[in-house]
Design a protein around this motif. Structure first.
Motif, PDB file in Angstrom:
ATOM      1  N   GLY A  83      -6.347   5.743   5.495  1.00 26.86           N
ATOM      2  CA  GLY A  83      -6.618   7.107   5.015  1.00 26.86           C
ATOM      3  C   GLY A  83      -6.716   7.169   3.495  1.00 26.86           C
ATOM      4  O   GLY A  83      -7.321   8.086   2.934  1.00 26.86           O
ATOM      5  N   CYS A  84      -6.097   6.222   2.825  1.00 26.19           N
ATOM      6  CA  CYS A  84      -6.139   6.187   1.350  1.00 26.19           C
ATOM      7  C   CYS A  84      -7.281   5.319   0.850  1.00 26.19           C
ATOM      8  O   CYS A  84      -7.329   4.966  -0.339  1.00 26.19           O
ATOM      9  N   GLY A  85      -8.166   4.903   1.755  1.00 23.23           N
ATOM     10  CA  GLY A  85      -9.311   4.081   1.336  1.00 23.23           C
ATOM     11  C   GLY A  85      -8.952   2.625   1.126  1.00 23.23           C
ATOM     12  O   GLY A  85      -9.631   1.903   0.402  1.00 23.23           O
TER      13      GLY A  85
ATOM     14  N   ALA B 130       1.148   9.092  -1.451  1.00 27.91           N
ATOM     15  CA  ALA B 130      -0.278   8.836  -1.212  1.00 27.91           C
ATOM     16  C   ALA B 130      -0.692   9.427   0.136  1.00 27.91           C
ATOM     17  O   ALA B 130      -1.787   9.993   0.263  1.00 27.91           O
TER      18      ALA B 130
ATOM     19  N   LEU C 179      -1.102  13.133  -0.293  1.00 25.82           N
ATOM     20  CA  LEU C 179      -2.300  13.417  -1.089  1.00 25.82           C
ATOM     21  C   LEU C 179      -3.572  13.328  -0.242  1.00 25.82           C
ATOM     22  O   LEU C 179      -4.517  14.098  -0.421  1.00 25.82           O
ATOM     23  N   HIS C 180      -3.570  12.384   0.709  1.00 28.28           N
ATOM     24  CA  HIS C 180      -4.766  12.171   1.532  1.00 28.28           C
ATOM     25  C   HIS C 180      -4.640  12.833   2.913  1.00 28.28           C
ATOM     26  O   HIS C 180      -5.415  12.524   3.812  1.00 28.28           O
ATOM     27  N   ASN C 181      -3.646  13.720   3.056  1.00 27.76           N
ATOM     28  CA  ASN C 181      -3.436  14.453   4.317  1.00 27.76           C
ATOM     29  C   ASN C 181      -3.323  13.540   5.530  1.00 27.76           C
ATOM     30  O   ASN C 181      -3.920  13.798   6.577  1.00 27.76           O
ATOM     31  N   VAL C 182      -2.593  12.444   5.377  1.00 21.88           N
ATOM     32  CA  VAL C 182      -2.348  11.560   6.528  1.00 21.88           C
ATOM     33  C   VAL C 182      -0.908  11.798   6.992  1.00 21.88           C
ATOM     34  O   VAL C 182       0.016  11.749   6.177  1.00 21.88           O
TER      35      VAL C 182
END
Ligand code: NAD
Ligand code: KPL
Length: 311
Positions: free
Chosen positions: A231-233, A281, A284-287
Motif C-alpha cells: 500500500g505504501c508503494g 506510513a 498515511l496510505h489508508n492501509v
C-alpha cells in the motif's frame, strides 16, 4: 545527473559507538585519514587517556590511534559517517552542519526509516548516501568495539551513479559493500524484517529462534506487513517477506534481537523508526494495520513499565 566532487578524502565519524568504531578502525587500518567527532572536551580527554580506539576481531585486540576532535572544531568536513542511533542523528548532524563543505558526502548508517529523510532535509548543501548494514558490533568498553557478526553494507542515494572514490575507500578498508539503485527497497525490507521479529522477541522475552513457538503470530504479522508495504508503494520490498523472516529466525535462532538487547540493557530503542514508522506510513496510505498498531501499543506499554523512553 550532477556528481558532487569530494575535495578531501578525510573521514569524519559522528558517533564513536559500536558501528562507528567498527568503520573508523577498519578505515584507519587501511591507512585512510579518519577523525572521530566527540561531543565535548571531556569526551576528548577520556579518549586521549584511553590511547585510541580498540577493535577486537577474531579474538585479537588492536588499538588504533585515530585523531579525534570536538564537534566545534573548525576543520571543514567533506566526508561524514553518521553512526549515531536513529533518534540522535538529526540533532547530531545539526551540531556540525556549519562545518559541512558544499557537496560533502554524508553516509547515514541508521536502522529503520525516518531519520535519514530528516537529515537529508536539514543539510541541502550535502550529498547524502543511505547505508543498510547487516554487520554486527558491540562495545565491550568505552572506545572499544567487538566485531561480532560478518555482514554486508548496501549503499545508495536513490538516484545518482556510484561515487567511485567513496567505494574505492571502502574497498581499501575491506568493508563489504555494494552500491544499489534500490537502497530504499533494502531499507524497507530490513525495516519489515525487524518489525516482524524484534518487537515479538521483546514482548515474549525470548531469543529469535523461540519465535517458532509463535509461528501463527509471526505469519499474521508478515501478511499485514506485506499489505502495508504494498500500500505504501513498496511491493518489491514485500516480496517473499514471510519466507525470509522464517529463514532469519532459523539462521539467528540462538541470538537475541537488537531490540531485545536494548531493552535488556536498559537502553532506548529505535521503536519510532521501526514499528512507529510503519504504523504512521500505514495510516498515511489508508492501509488497515490493526496487528501492527496493537503491537506498537503493547511495546510502548512494555517500555513505559520498564521506565524506558517509549518513542
Ligand atoms: P551506539 O549507541 O553503539 O553508538 C552511537 C554513538 O553515537 C554513541 O557513542 C553516542 O554517544 C554517539 N552520539 C550520539 N549523539 C551524538 C552527538 N550529538 N555527538 C557525538 N556523538 C553522538 O549505536 P550503534 O549500535 O553503533 O548503532 C548506530 C546505528 O547503526 C543504529 O541506527 C543501529 O540500529 C544501526 N546498526 C547497528 C548495528 C550494530 O551491530 N551495532 C548493526 C546494524 C545497524
Ligand atoms: O536485524 C536484526 C536485529 O536483531 O535487529 C535481525 C537479526 C534480522 C532480527 O530482526
Amino acid at each position: 545527473m550532477a556528481q558532487f566532487p569530494v575535495k578531501s578524502s578525510v573521514w569524519h565519524i559522528l558517533g564513536a559507538g559500536s558501528l562507528g568504531s567498527l568503520w573508523a578502525t577498519r578505515l584507519a587500518r587501511a591507512g585512510l585519514p579518519v577523525r572521530l567527532l566527540l561531543r565535548d572536551q571531556t569526551r576528548l580527554d577520556t579518549y586521549t587517556a584511553k590511547g585510541g580506539l580498540t577493535l577486537s576481531e577474531q579474538g585479537q585486540r588492536h588499538v588504533f590511534q585515530i585523531s579525534a576532535q570536538t564537534l566545534d572544531d573548525p576543520e571543514p568536513i567533506h566526508r561524514l559517517l553518521v553512526a549515531c542511533k536513529a533518534y540522535d542523528a538529526e540533532r547530531a548532524v545539526a551540531s556540525i552542519a556549519s562545518r559541512l563543505a558544499t557537496g560533502a558526502q554524508v553516509l547515514l548508517l541508521q536502522n529503520g526509516l525516518g531519520s535519514q529523510q530528516a537529515v537529508v532535509e536539514s543539510i541541502s548543501q550535502a550529498h547524502c548516501v543511505f547505508v543498510s548494514s547487516t554487520e554486527g558490533a558491540f562495545r565491550d568498553d568505552d572506545f572499544s568495539v567487538v566485531f561480532a557478526g560478518q555482514g554486508f553494507n548496501w549503499l545508495g542515494d536513490g538516484q545518482q551513479k556510484a561515487p567511485s572514490e567513496l567505494l574505492t575507500a571502502l574497498e581499501q578498508a575491506g568493508i563489504p559493500h555494494e552500491w544499489t539503485p534500490d537502497i530504499l527497497d533494502r531499507l524497507w525490507r530490513k525495516l519489515a524484517l525487524n518489525c516482524a521479529v524484534n518487537p515479538l522477541t521483546v514482548l515474549h522475552g525470548c531469543r529469535n529462534g523461540e519465535l517458532r513457538a509463535h509461528a501463527d503470530e509471526v505469519a499474521a504479522l508478515c501478511d499485514e506487513l506485506v499489505a502495508v508495504l504494498t500500500g505504501c508503494g513498496q511491493a518489491a520490498a514485500a516480496e517473499g517477506l514471510h519466507a525470509e523472516v522464517s529463514r532469519v529466525i532459523e539462521a539467528t535462532a540462538a541470538n537475541y534481537s537488537s531490540m531485545y538487547q536494548d531493552v535488556a540493557q536498559g537502553r532506548r530503542t529505535e521503536i519510532s523508526y521501526l514499528l512507529g514508522y510503519v504504523c504512521d506510513a500505514a495510516e498515511l496510505h489508508n492501509v488497515d494495520a490493526p496487528l501492527l498498531h496493537d503491537l506498537r501499543q503493547q511495546l510502548v506499554s512494555h517500555l513505559t513499565v520498564k521506565g524506558l523512553p517509549n518513542d
